[in-house]
Design an enzyme around this catalytic site. Structure first.
Site, PDB file in Angstrom:
ATOM      1  N   TYR A   1       0.843  -1.203   0.000  1.00  0.00           N
ATOM      2  CA  TYR A   1       0.000   0.000   0.000  1.00  0.00           C
ATOM      3  C   TYR A   1       0.879   1.254   0.000  1.00  0.00           C
ATOM      4  CZ  TYR A   1      -3.682  -3.389   0.610  1.00  0.00           C
ATOM      5  OH  TYR A   1      -4.522  -4.456   0.408  1.00  0.00           O
TER       6      TYR A   1
ATOM      7  N   ARG B   1       3.464  -2.032  10.777  1.00  0.00           N
ATOM      8  CA  ARG B   1       3.455  -3.363  10.160  1.00  0.00           C
ATOM      9  C   ARG B   1       4.175  -3.342   8.819  1.00  0.00           C
ATOM     10  NH1 ARG B   1      -0.986  -7.923   8.525  1.00  0.00           N
ATOM     11  NH2 ARG B   1      -0.382  -9.226  10.270  1.00  0.00           N
TER      12      ARG B   1
ATOM     13  N   GLY C   1      -3.905 -14.548  12.230  1.00  0.00           N
ATOM     14  CA  GLY C   1      -4.954 -13.895  11.461  1.00  0.00           C
ATOM     15  C   GLY C   1      -6.114 -14.818  11.194  1.00  0.00           C
ATOM     16  N   ARG C   2      -5.967 -15.660  10.176  1.00  0.00           N
ATOM     17  CA  ARG C   2      -7.091 -16.488   9.722  1.00  0.00           C
ATOM     18  C   ARG C   2      -7.707 -17.309  10.840  1.00  0.00           C
ATOM     19  NH1 ARG C   2      -3.587 -18.347   4.637  1.00  0.00           N
ATOM     20  NH2 ARG C   2      -2.010 -17.875   6.217  1.00  0.00           N
TER      21      ARG C   2
HETATM   22  C1  LIG Z   1      -9.655 -11.991   5.402  1.00  0.00           C
HETATM   23  C2  LIG Z   1      -8.302 -11.357   5.590  1.00  0.00           C
HETATM   24  C3  LIG Z   1      -8.213  -9.976   5.727  1.00  0.00           C
HETATM   25  C4  LIG Z   1      -6.973  -9.355   5.949  1.00  0.00           C
HETATM   26  N1  LIG Z   1      -6.913  -8.006   6.151  1.00  0.00           N
HETATM   27  C5  LIG Z   1      -5.740  -7.408   6.484  1.00  0.00           C
HETATM   28  C6  LIG Z   1      -5.690  -6.034   6.864  1.00  0.00           C
HETATM   29  O1  LIG Z   1      -6.719  -5.343   6.930  1.00  0.00           O
HETATM   30  N2  LIG Z   1      -4.470  -5.515   7.157  1.00  0.00           N
HETATM   31  C7  LIG Z   1      -3.314  -6.251   7.111  1.00  0.00           C
HETATM   32  O2  LIG Z   1      -2.235  -5.729   7.374  1.00  0.00           O
HETATM   33  N3  LIG Z   1      -3.346  -7.574   6.787  1.00  0.00           N
HETATM   34  C8  LIG Z   1      -4.528  -8.159   6.505  1.00  0.00           C
HETATM   35  N4  LIG Z   1      -4.568  -9.508   6.260  1.00  0.00           N
HETATM   36  C9  LIG Z   1      -3.358 -10.312   6.460  1.00  0.00           C
HETATM   37  C10 LIG Z   1      -3.376 -10.890   7.882  1.00  0.00           C
HETATM   38  O3  LIG Z   1      -3.302  -9.856   8.853  1.00  0.00           O
HETATM   39  C11 LIG Z   1      -2.195 -11.863   8.106  1.00  0.00           C
HETATM   40  O4  LIG Z   1      -1.002 -11.170   7.850  1.00  0.00           O
HETATM   41  C12 LIG Z   1      -2.268 -13.082   7.196  1.00  0.00           C
HETATM   42  O5  LIG Z   1      -3.569 -13.658   7.230  1.00  0.00           O
HETATM   43  C13 LIG Z   1      -1.237 -14.140   7.635  1.00  0.00           C
HETATM   44  O6  LIG Z   1      -1.461 -14.548   8.968  1.00  0.00           O
HETATM   45  P1  LIG Z   1      -2.182 -15.963   9.291  1.00  0.00           P
HETATM   46  O7  LIG Z   1      -1.385 -16.997   8.563  1.00  0.00           O
HETATM   47  O8  LIG Z   1      -2.138 -16.114  10.786  1.00  0.00           O
HETATM   48  O9  LIG Z   1      -3.586 -15.862   8.757  1.00  0.00           O
HETATM   49  C14 LIG Z   1      -5.797 -10.142   6.005  1.00  0.00           C
HETATM   50  C15 LIG Z   1      -5.897 -11.529   5.841  1.00  0.00           C
HETATM   51  C16 LIG Z   1      -7.125 -12.137   5.644  1.00  0.00           C
HETATM   52  C17 LIG Z   1      -7.197 -13.630   5.525  1.00  0.00           C
END
Ligand SMILES: Cc1cc2nc3c(=O)[nH]c(=O)nc-3n(C[C@H](O)[C@H](O)[C@H](O)COP(=O)(O)O)c2cc1C
Length: 371
Positions: free
Chosen positions: A180, A228, A321-322
Protein backbone atom coordinates in the site's frame (compact mmCIF):
# COMPACT_ATOMS: atom_id res chain seq x y z
CA UNK A 1 -3.77 -27.54 29.55
CA UNK A 2 -0.71 -25.73 28.27
CA UNK A 3 1.32 -23.62 30.71
CA UNK A 4 3.62 -22.06 28.16
CA UNK A 5 4.75 -18.44 28.59
CA UNK A 6 2.65 -17.57 25.53
CA UNK A 7 -0.26 -17.44 27.99
CA UNK A 8 1.58 -15.15 30.40
CA UNK A 9 1.28 -11.35 30.51
CA UNK A 10 3.50 -9.02 28.52
CA UNK A 11 4.15 -5.32 29.07
CA UNK A 12 3.86 -3.44 25.79
CA UNK A 13 4.92 0.11 26.59
CA UNK A 14 2.24 1.41 28.97
CA UNK A 15 -0.12 -1.50 28.22
CA UNK A 16 -0.33 -4.76 30.15
CA UNK A 17 -1.27 -7.54 27.74
CA UNK A 18 -2.80 -10.59 29.42
CA UNK A 19 -1.02 -12.95 27.02
CA UNK A 20 1.40 -12.82 24.08
CA UNK A 21 -1.15 -13.57 21.38
CA UNK A 22 -2.09 -10.78 18.97
CA UNK A 23 -5.09 -10.88 16.67
CA UNK A 24 -4.00 -9.72 13.20
CA UNK A 25 -5.76 -6.94 11.32
CA UNK A 26 -8.43 -8.60 9.18
CA UNK A 27 -10.42 -6.70 6.58
CA UNK A 28 -13.96 -8.09 6.67
CA UNK A 29 -15.67 -5.61 4.30
CA UNK A 30 -18.89 -5.07 6.20
CA UNK A 31 -18.85 -1.28 6.58
CA UNK A 32 -21.35 0.96 4.80
CA UNK A 33 -20.59 3.28 1.88
CA UNK A 34 -19.76 6.10 4.31
CA UNK A 35 -17.06 3.93 5.87
CA UNK A 36 -18.94 3.41 9.14
CA UNK A 37 -18.42 0.03 10.82
CA UNK A 38 -21.60 -2.00 11.42
CA UNK A 39 -23.01 -1.97 14.96
CA UNK A 40 -22.44 -5.74 15.17
CA UNK A 41 -18.65 -5.16 14.83
CA UNK A 42 -18.78 -4.51 18.59
CA UNK A 43 -19.88 -8.10 19.20
CA UNK A 44 -17.35 -9.50 16.71
CA UNK A 45 -14.35 -7.80 18.28
CA UNK A 46 -15.53 -8.35 21.87
CA UNK A 47 -15.85 -12.08 21.15
CA UNK A 48 -12.13 -12.06 20.29
CA UNK A 49 -10.98 -10.08 23.35
CA UNK A 50 -9.21 -13.17 24.71
CA UNK A 51 -6.24 -12.03 22.61
CA UNK A 52 -3.59 -10.05 24.46
CA UNK A 53 -3.99 -7.37 21.79
CA UNK A 54 -6.41 -6.98 18.90
CA UNK A 55 -5.36 -4.99 15.86
CA UNK A 56 -8.55 -3.85 14.14
CA UNK A 57 -8.98 -4.16 10.39
CA UNK A 58 -7.22 -1.73 8.06
CA UNK A 59 -9.08 1.60 8.26
CA UNK A 60 -8.86 4.41 5.72
CA UNK A 61 -7.33 7.68 6.91
CA UNK A 62 -9.16 9.72 4.25
CA UNK A 63 -11.52 9.35 1.30
CA UNK A 64 -8.43 9.39 -0.96
CA UNK A 65 -6.98 6.44 0.99
CA UNK A 66 -9.78 4.07 -0.03
CA UNK A 67 -8.93 1.08 -2.19
CA UNK A 68 -11.73 -1.37 -1.43
CA UNK A 69 -15.50 -1.02 -1.17
CA UNK A 70 -17.07 -1.57 2.26
CA UNK A 71 -13.95 -0.82 4.30
CA UNK A 72 -14.16 1.48 7.31
CA UNK A 73 -12.70 4.94 7.77
CA UNK A 74 -11.55 7.16 10.62
CA UNK A 75 -11.70 10.63 9.07
CA UNK A 76 -15.35 11.64 9.60
CA UNK A 77 -17.33 12.24 12.76
CA UNK A 78 -19.81 9.49 11.84
CA UNK A 79 -16.92 7.01 11.50
CA UNK A 80 -15.46 7.99 14.88
CA UNK A 81 -18.89 7.67 16.50
CA UNK A 82 -19.30 4.26 14.81
CA UNK A 83 -16.06 2.99 16.33
CA UNK A 84 -16.82 4.18 19.88
CA UNK A 85 -19.21 1.34 20.86
CA UNK A 86 -16.72 -1.13 19.35
CA UNK A 87 -13.80 0.03 21.47
CA UNK A 88 -16.09 0.14 24.52
CA UNK A 89 -17.23 -3.44 23.93
CA UNK A 90 -13.63 -4.68 23.59
CA UNK A 91 -12.59 -2.91 26.79
CA UNK A 92 -15.61 -4.24 28.64
CA UNK A 93 -14.59 -7.75 27.56
CA UNK A 94 -11.08 -7.14 28.95
CA UNK A 95 -9.30 -6.58 25.65
CA UNK A 96 -6.79 -4.07 24.32
CA UNK A 97 -7.40 -2.61 20.90
CA UNK A 98 -5.25 -0.87 18.25
CA UNK A 99 -6.55 0.53 14.97
CA UNK A 100 -4.64 -0.08 11.74
CA UNK A 101 -4.24 3.15 9.73
CA UNK A 102 -4.41 2.66 5.97
CA UNK A 103 -3.79 4.48 2.72
CA UNK A 104 -3.98 2.10 -0.24
CA UNK A 105 -2.28 4.40 -2.79
CA UNK A 106 -2.31 2.76 -6.21
CA UNK A 107 -4.10 -0.43 -5.03
CA UNK A 108 -7.44 1.20 -5.76
CA UNK A 109 -9.77 2.17 -8.59
CA UNK A 110 -11.41 5.35 -10.02
CA UNK A 111 -14.84 3.91 -9.06
CA UNK A 112 -13.87 4.52 -5.44
CA UNK A 113 -12.89 8.15 -6.20
CA UNK A 114 -15.76 9.54 -8.30
CA UNK A 115 -13.85 8.71 -11.46
CA UNK A 116 -10.56 10.34 -10.37
CA UNK A 117 -7.35 8.33 -10.57
CA UNK A 118 -5.90 6.76 -7.42
CA UNK A 119 -2.65 8.36 -6.26
CA UNK A 120 0.82 6.84 -5.78
CA UNK A 121 4.48 7.90 -5.54
CA UNK A 122 4.82 7.23 -9.29
CA UNK A 123 2.55 6.40 -12.22
CA UNK A 124 3.19 2.64 -12.18
CA UNK A 125 0.21 0.36 -12.80
CA UNK A 126 -0.29 -2.61 -10.44
CA UNK A 127 -1.19 -6.07 -11.66
CA UNK A 128 -4.56 -7.45 -10.67
CA UNK A 129 -7.97 -6.11 -9.76
CA UNK A 130 -9.65 -3.82 -7.26
CA UNK A 131 -12.75 -4.65 -5.18
CA UNK A 132 -15.38 -2.02 -6.04
CA UNK A 133 -19.12 -1.77 -5.39
CA UNK A 134 -19.58 -2.97 -8.98
CA UNK A 135 -17.38 -6.05 -8.45
CA UNK A 136 -13.75 -6.70 -9.36
CA UNK A 137 -12.19 -4.24 -11.83
CA UNK A 138 -8.72 -4.06 -13.35
CA UNK A 139 -6.28 -1.73 -11.65
CA UNK A 140 -5.37 1.42 -13.58
CA UNK A 141 -2.22 3.51 -13.87
CA UNK A 142 -2.33 5.83 -10.84
CA UNK A 143 -1.53 9.53 -10.80
CA UNK A 144 1.90 10.41 -9.36
CA UNK A 145 1.54 12.62 -6.29
CA UNK A 146 2.89 16.13 -6.61
CA UNK A 147 5.26 17.04 -3.80
CA UNK A 148 2.89 19.84 -2.79
CA UNK A 149 0.21 17.23 -1.96
CA UNK A 150 2.31 15.28 0.55
CA UNK A 151 1.81 17.60 3.56
CA UNK A 152 -1.96 17.14 3.14
CA UNK A 153 -1.61 13.36 3.39
CA UNK A 154 0.57 13.76 6.49
CA UNK A 155 -2.23 15.88 7.99
CA UNK A 156 -4.65 13.04 7.18
CA UNK A 157 -2.42 10.58 9.07
CA UNK A 158 -2.20 12.99 12.03
CA UNK A 159 -5.95 13.56 12.12
CA UNK A 160 -6.73 9.84 11.74
CA UNK A 161 -4.50 9.01 14.72
CA UNK A 162 -6.14 11.76 16.78
CA UNK A 163 -9.57 10.42 15.80
CA UNK A 164 -8.54 6.88 16.73
CA UNK A 165 -7.65 8.08 20.20
CA UNK A 166 -10.95 9.94 20.45
CA UNK A 167 -12.78 6.78 19.37
CA UNK A 168 -11.23 4.97 22.35
CA UNK A 169 -8.46 2.91 20.75
CA UNK A 170 -5.48 2.07 22.98
CA UNK A 171 -3.07 2.74 20.14
CA UNK A 172 -2.60 2.59 16.38
CA UNK A 173 -0.71 0.42 13.94
CA UNK A 174 0.64 2.11 10.82
CA UNK A 175 -0.09 -0.02 7.75
CA UNK A 176 3.27 0.13 6.02
CA UNK A 177 2.82 -3.36 4.53
CA UNK A 178 1.18 -5.27 1.68
CA UNK A 179 2.22 -2.88 -1.12
CA UNK A 180 0.00 0.00 0.00
CA UNK A 181 0.99 3.68 -0.10
CA UNK A 182 3.86 3.67 2.41
CA UNK A 183 5.26 0.42 0.98
CA UNK A 184 4.97 1.99 -2.49
CA UNK A 185 7.26 4.80 -1.32
CA UNK A 186 9.72 2.32 0.20
CA UNK A 187 10.16 0.00 -2.77
CA UNK A 188 12.23 0.97 -5.77
CA UNK A 189 9.82 -1.06 -7.93
CA UNK A 190 7.01 1.46 -7.31
CA UNK A 191 8.89 4.62 -6.36
CA UNK A 192 10.54 6.16 -9.43
CA UNK A 193 10.50 9.71 -8.13
CA UNK A 194 13.31 12.11 -8.94
CA UNK A 195 12.73 14.46 -6.00
CA UNK A 196 13.83 14.02 -2.37
CA UNK A 197 11.10 11.37 -1.87
CA UNK A 198 12.62 8.92 -4.37
CA UNK A 199 15.93 7.46 -5.49
CA UNK A 200 18.24 6.67 -2.57
CA UNK A 201 17.06 4.56 0.36
CA UNK A 202 17.18 7.64 2.55
CA UNK A 203 14.86 9.45 0.16
CA UNK A 204 12.43 6.52 -0.17
CA UNK A 205 12.16 6.29 3.64
CA UNK A 206 11.38 9.99 3.95
CA UNK A 207 7.60 9.92 3.43
CA UNK A 208 6.91 6.78 5.53
CA UNK A 209 8.99 8.29 8.37
CA UNK A 210 7.20 11.64 8.08
CA UNK A 211 3.89 9.75 8.21
CA UNK A 212 5.08 7.93 11.34
CA UNK A 213 6.02 11.22 13.00
CA UNK A 214 2.58 12.62 12.08
CA UNK A 215 0.83 9.59 13.58
CA UNK A 216 2.87 9.83 16.79
CA UNK A 217 2.00 13.51 16.98
CA UNK A 218 -1.70 12.79 16.36
CA UNK A 219 -2.01 9.95 18.87
CA UNK A 220 0.21 11.84 21.29
CA UNK A 221 2.36 8.92 22.47
CA UNK A 222 4.95 6.94 20.48
CA UNK A 223 4.58 4.11 23.01
CA UNK A 224 1.10 3.51 21.58
CA UNK A 225 2.16 3.39 17.93
CA UNK A 226 3.36 0.30 16.05
CA UNK A 227 4.18 -0.38 12.39
CA UNK A 228 3.45 -3.36 10.16
CA UNK A 229 5.80 -4.49 7.37
CA UNK A 230 5.86 -7.16 4.65
CA UNK A 231 9.37 -6.97 3.21
CA UNK A 232 8.81 -10.40 1.64
CA UNK A 233 5.66 -9.30 -0.17
CA UNK A 234 2.23 -10.87 -0.50
CA UNK A 235 0.74 -13.57 -2.64
CA UNK A 236 -0.98 -13.00 -5.02
CA UNK A 237 1.62 -10.29 -5.47
CA UNK A 238 0.88 -7.11 -7.36
CA UNK A 239 4.14 -5.39 -6.48
CA UNK A 240 7.67 -6.61 -7.12
CA UNK A 241 9.88 -6.64 -4.03
CA UNK A 242 12.40 -3.91 -3.38
CA UNK A 243 15.71 -4.72 -5.08
CA UNK A 244 17.64 -4.54 -1.77
CA UNK A 245 15.01 -5.40 0.88
CA UNK A 246 17.51 -6.07 3.67
CA UNK A 247 19.13 -2.65 3.33
CA UNK A 248 15.90 -0.72 2.69
CA UNK A 249 13.80 -2.25 5.48
CA UNK A 250 16.83 -2.54 7.78
CA UNK A 251 17.41 1.21 7.59
CA UNK A 252 13.68 1.78 7.94
CA UNK A 253 13.33 -0.18 11.19
CA UNK A 254 16.38 1.57 12.67
CA UNK A 255 14.78 4.93 11.94
CA UNK A 256 11.42 3.75 13.28
CA UNK A 257 13.16 2.71 16.51
CA UNK A 258 14.66 6.19 16.78
CA UNK A 259 11.15 7.66 16.56
CA UNK A 260 10.30 5.51 19.60
CA UNK A 261 7.47 3.39 18.21
CA UNK A 262 6.57 0.54 20.54
CA UNK A 263 6.44 -2.40 18.16
CA UNK A 264 7.41 -3.72 14.80
CA UNK A 265 4.90 -6.17 13.34
CA UNK A 266 6.42 -8.26 10.59
CA UNK A 267 4.64 -10.65 8.26
CA UNK A 268 7.50 -13.12 7.89
CA UNK A 269 7.83 -14.88 4.54
CA UNK A 270 5.26 -14.25 1.83
CA UNK A 271 1.94 -13.18 3.34
CA UNK A 272 -0.84 -15.78 3.10
CA UNK A 273 1.30 -18.51 1.58
CA UNK A 274 4.48 -19.47 3.27
CA UNK A 275 7.11 -18.40 5.75
CA UNK A 276 9.65 -18.50 2.95
CA UNK A 277 10.53 -15.73 0.52
CA UNK A 278 11.68 -16.92 -2.92
CA UNK A 279 15.48 -16.95 -3.03
CA UNK A 280 15.60 -16.19 0.72
CA UNK A 281 15.65 -12.55 -0.31
CA UNK A 282 14.83 -11.27 3.19
CA UNK A 283 16.80 -11.96 6.37
CA UNK A 284 14.07 -11.50 8.99
CA UNK A 285 16.34 -12.29 11.91
CA UNK A 286 18.76 -9.52 10.89
CA UNK A 287 15.81 -7.15 10.49
CA UNK A 288 14.53 -7.93 13.98
CA UNK A 289 17.96 -7.25 15.47
CA UNK A 290 17.98 -3.75 13.99
CA UNK A 291 14.79 -2.83 15.89
CA UNK A 292 15.06 -2.12 19.60
CA UNK A 293 11.38 -2.40 20.63
CA UNK A 294 8.88 -5.25 20.72
CA UNK A 295 8.86 -7.59 17.72
CA UNK A 296 5.59 -9.23 16.65
CA UNK A 297 5.89 -12.19 14.29
CA UNK A 298 2.98 -13.07 12.00
CA UNK A 299 2.24 -15.42 9.13
CA UNK A 300 1.22 -19.05 8.86
CA UNK A 301 1.97 -19.88 12.49
CA UNK A 302 0.48 -22.64 14.58
CA UNK A 303 0.68 -22.84 18.36
CA UNK A 304 3.81 -25.01 18.39
CA UNK A 305 5.69 -22.74 16.01
CA UNK A 306 4.62 -19.68 17.97
CA UNK A 307 5.78 -21.18 21.27
CA UNK A 308 9.12 -22.08 19.68
CA UNK A 309 9.61 -18.51 18.43
CA UNK A 310 9.03 -17.21 21.96
CA UNK A 311 11.29 -19.86 23.51
CA UNK A 312 14.09 -18.98 21.13
CA UNK A 313 13.59 -15.24 21.76
CA UNK A 314 12.87 -14.66 18.08
CA UNK A 315 9.77 -12.63 18.93
CA UNK A 316 8.17 -11.08 21.99
CA UNK A 317 4.62 -11.42 20.66
CA UNK A 318 3.04 -13.75 18.10
CA UNK A 319 0.16 -12.91 15.80
CA UNK A 320 -2.59 -15.00 14.22
CA UNK A 321 -4.95 -13.89 11.46
CA UNK A 322 -7.09 -16.49 9.72
CA UNK A 323 -7.43 -18.62 12.87
CA UNK A 324 -9.28 -15.79 14.62
CA UNK A 325 -12.03 -15.75 11.98
CA UNK A 326 -13.73 -19.04 12.89
CA UNK A 327 -12.34 -19.31 16.44
CA UNK A 328 -13.49 -16.35 18.51
CA UNK A 329 -12.08 -18.18 21.54
CA UNK A 330 -8.75 -18.98 19.84
CA UNK A 331 -6.64 -18.33 22.93
CA UNK A 332 -8.78 -20.69 25.04
CA UNK A 333 -8.63 -23.33 22.31
CA UNK A 334 -4.85 -23.04 22.30
CA UNK A 335 -4.78 -23.25 26.08
CA UNK A 336 -7.03 -26.30 26.26
CA UNK A 337 -6.06 -28.10 23.07
CA UNK A 338 -9.57 -27.78 21.59
CA UNK A 339 -9.72 -28.19 17.80
CA UNK A 340 -9.16 -25.16 15.58
CA UNK A 341 -11.96 -24.51 13.07
CA UNK A 342 -11.36 -23.33 9.50
CA UNK A 343 -13.25 -20.39 7.99
CA UNK A 344 -14.24 -20.90 4.35
CA UNK A 345 -13.01 -18.08 2.11
CA UNK A 346 -16.59 -17.11 1.18
CA UNK A 347 -17.04 -15.77 4.70
CA UNK A 348 -13.90 -13.62 4.73
CA UNK A 349 -15.12 -10.53 2.92
CA UNK A 350 -18.54 -8.88 2.75
CA UNK A 351 -21.97 -9.98 3.87
CA UNK A 352 -23.44 -9.60 7.33
CA UNK A 353 -23.28 -11.29 10.74
CA UNK A 354 -23.14 -14.70 9.04
CA UNK A 355 -19.59 -16.01 9.10
CA UNK A 356 -18.66 -13.03 11.29
CA UNK A 357 -20.28 -13.07 14.73
CA UNK A 358 -21.90 -16.52 14.57
CA UNK A 359 -18.87 -18.77 15.00
CA UNK A 360 -19.38 -20.90 18.12
CA UNK A 361 -16.94 -21.20 20.99
CA UNK A 362 -15.58 -24.68 21.73
CA UNK A 363 -18.45 -25.82 23.96
CA UNK A 364 -16.81 -29.09 24.93
CA UNK A 365 -14.20 -27.20 26.93
CA UNK A 366 -15.47 -26.49 30.46
CA UNK A 367 -12.75 -23.86 31.19
CA UNK A 368 -14.37 -21.59 28.63
CA UNK A 369 -17.32 -20.96 30.94
CA UNK A 370 -14.97 -19.35 33.45
CA UNK A 371 -12.83 -17.39 31.01
C1 LIG B 1 -9.66 -11.99 5.40
C2 LIG B 1 -8.30 -11.36 5.59
C3 LIG B 1 -8.21 -9.98 5.73
C4 LIG B 1 -6.97 -9.36 5.95
N1 LIG B 1 -6.91 -8.01 6.15
C5 LIG B 1 -5.74 -7.41 6.48
C6 LIG B 1 -5.69 -6.03 6.86
O1 LIG B 1 -6.72 -5.34 6.93
N2 LIG B 1 -4.47 -5.52 7.16
C7 LIG B 1 -3.31 -6.25 7.11
O2 LIG B 1 -2.23 -5.73 7.37
N3 LIG B 1 -3.35 -7.57 6.79
C8 LIG B 1 -4.53 -8.16 6.51
N4 LIG B 1 -4.57 -9.51 6.26
C9 LIG B 1 -3.36 -10.31 6.46
C10 LIG B 1 -3.38 -10.89 7.88
O3 LIG B 1 -3.30 -9.86 8.85
C11 LIG B 1 -2.20 -11.86 8.11
O4 LIG B 1 -1.00 -11.17 7.85
C12 LIG B 1 -2.27 -13.08 7.20
O5 LIG B 1 -3.57 -13.66 7.23
C13 LIG B 1 -1.24 -14.14 7.63
O6 LIG B 1 -1.46 -14.55 8.97
P1 LIG B 1 -2.18 -15.96 9.29
O7 LIG B 1 -1.39 -17.00 8.56
O8 LIG B 1 -2.14 -16.11 10.79
O9 LIG B 1 -3.59 -15.86 8.76
C14 LIG B 1 -5.80 -10.14 6.01
C15 LIG B 1 -5.90 -11.53 5.84
C16 LIG B 1 -7.13 -12.14 5.64
C17 LIG B 1 -7.20 -13.63 5.52
Amino acid sequence: MSQHSIFEPYQLGPLSLKNKIVMAPLTRSRSNDEGVVPTYAAEYYAQRAGAGLIVAEATNISAQARGYAKTPGIWSEAQVEGWKPVTEAVHKAGGLFFLQLWHTGRISHPDLHNGELPVAPSAVKPEGQAFTNQGMKDHVTPRALDKSELPGILDDYRKAARNAREAGFDGVEIHSANSYLLDQFLRDSTNLRADEYGGSIENRLRFPLEATAAVIDGFGDAARVGTRLTPGGTQPGNTPLDSTPNETYGRYVEELAKLGIVYLHVVEGTAYVSREVPGNAVDFEALRKRFTGTYIDNNALDLKMAEKLLDEHKAELVCFGRDFIANPDLVERFRTGAPIADAPKETWYGGDQHGYTDWPVATNVPQLQNA
